[in-house]
Design an enzyme around this catalytic site. Structure first.
Site, PDB file in Angstrom:
ATOM      1  CB  THR A 180      52.019 -35.718  35.380  1.00 57.96           C
ATOM      2  OG1 THR A 180      51.022 -35.530  36.402  1.00 57.96           O
ATOM      3  CG2 THR A 180      53.421 -35.335  35.772  1.00 57.96           C
ATOM      4  CE  LYS A 181      45.871 -35.413  36.812  1.00 56.16           C
ATOM      5  NZ  LYS A 181      46.885 -34.951  38.048  1.00 56.16           N
ATOM      6  CG  ASN A 182      46.080 -38.740  30.013  1.00 55.70           C
ATOM      7  OD1 ASN A 182      47.092 -38.962  30.548  1.00 55.70           O
ATOM      8  ND2 ASN A 182      44.983 -39.623  29.907  1.00 55.70           N
TER       9      ASN A 182
END
Length: 376
Positions: A180-182
């Site tokens: 879910t990270k950028n």
């Protein structure tokens, strides 16, 4: 309308990069990992980047590389994912918590000095939601007390504060490339540092303590390797790096998209007396990893349930670490010890927030929040 909490935005560029890597020689740490490390270091303006399997292993390796272990204390925040404190335990050290700022949820530097003892060896601040901690003040405290400073920058690839970016005032900054990270590879992490000796130790520690990586051993005439340190299996591999590389050139555009969504949410929620919003302090460039609101006191779980009924995906970032069962049992932590972190932990709700979120989905989230609040 159903709105997922998160959808990745990996596309044809990442797919082609992965295919190209699969058609090459290396799947483990090899030339693509090196290319990513170089590109990410240039983006961060840090001299050295060492790719790891996860941010958790990055934090752990930093502690081990700095000689921190049994009998040592490491100060961090209770308002974080459990991995931050767990890495301290896994290194053999003792986590010491300091409460957080009410405005941002970040570690409260004003309370830091009171937590330092003769056993304290390091501080791990966490840039919560993508809002950087006050690294200038933290660096001053660390230098004055002779402490190492390791940033948990899992949320903060794009962040800056007072002209400082992650890795520039600390011994090292650790990043996450979780699903879910950028920047995402599903799993993955990295350490950025401007200290060459630390970088060398991290390079060795991440691959069992060997002084030559696979790419060094097998891309030319065979060369023997040695094991100068007892290391770990913690290396990034080329398949992870292949997914990450094309994303680096898209960081600015993706940040603009998230910033646009964040401004729309702020416009809709900032005047609602039932919601609290973390502040973005002056001089801060927010990395925009999470969009988190603070629900009415005592009604967070009802708020979560109401949003779920509306078809809105939500998350809780985070319940305080010191109130987790293991930490309570092992260390005797309990309610009331870190009241600001506990208040935030009892109210926090993260809303859908990612590139590719359509305007009608953003409006659906806003409407669902407002309807749910009206019946709490």
């Amino acid at each position: 309308m159903k709105v997922e909490f998160f959808r990745h935005s990996l596309g044809k560029d990442e797919e082609q990069s992965l295919i190209d890597t699969l058609r090459g020689v290396f799947l483990t740490s090899g030339p693509v990992t090196r290319e990513f490390e170089k590109a990410f270091g240039e983006y961060l303006d840090c001299r050295h980047v060492i790719g790891t399997y996860s941010c958790t292993t990055a934090l752990f390796l930093c502690l081990k590389a700095l000689g921190i272990g049994a009998g040592d204390e490491v100060i961090t925040t209770p308002m974080t994912f459990i991995a931050t404190a767990n890495a301290i335990l896994e290194a053999g050290a003792h986590p010491v918590f300091v409460d957080v700022e009410r405005s941002t949820g970040n570690l409260d530097v004003q309370q830091l000095s009171g937590a330092v003892t003769e056993r304290t060896k390091a501080i791990i601040p966490v840039h919560l939601y993508g809002h950087m901690c006050d690294m200038r003040r933290l660096s001053d405290v660390a230098r004055a007390r002779g402490l190492y400073l390791i940033e948990d920058a899992a949320h903060c690839v794009e962040g800056a504060r007072d002209g400082v970016r992650p890795g520039q005032l600390s011994d090292a900054a650790c990043f996450s490339f979780y699903a879910t990270k950028n920047l995402t590879a599903g799993e993955g992490g990295a350490v950025a540092t401007n200290h060459p000796e630390l970088a060398e130790r991290l390079f060795i520690l991440r691959s069992h303590g060997m002084d030559k990586a696979a790419a060094d051993r097998y891309t030319s005439a065979y060369r023997h390797w040695d094991m100068p340190l007892l290391g770990y299996k913690a290396n990034m591999f080329d398949l992870q790096a292949a997914l990450l590389l094309p994303q680096i050139g898209k960081i600015a555009d993706k940040l603009k998209e998230r910033t646009r969504i964040r401004r729309r949410y702020d416009e809709a929620f900032s005047d609602n007396p039932l919601l609290g919003l973390p502040q973005t302090l002056d001089g801060t460039a927010h990395a925009g990893h999470l969009y988190t609101v603070w629900a009415p006191a005592g009604k967070r779980d009802a708020f979560l349930a109401g949003l779920n009924r509306e078809g809105i995906g939500v998350a809780v970032n985070y319940r305080p670490v010191h109130l987790m069962h293991y930490y309570r049992k092992q260390f005797g932590f309990g309610p009331g010890m870190y009241p600001v972190a506990e208040e935030i932990g009892e109210r926090t709700v993260s809303l859908p927030f990612y590139p590719g979120l359509k305007d009608e989905e953003v409006e659906a989230v806003i409407a669902a929040v407002q309807r749910t609040l009206s019946v709490l």
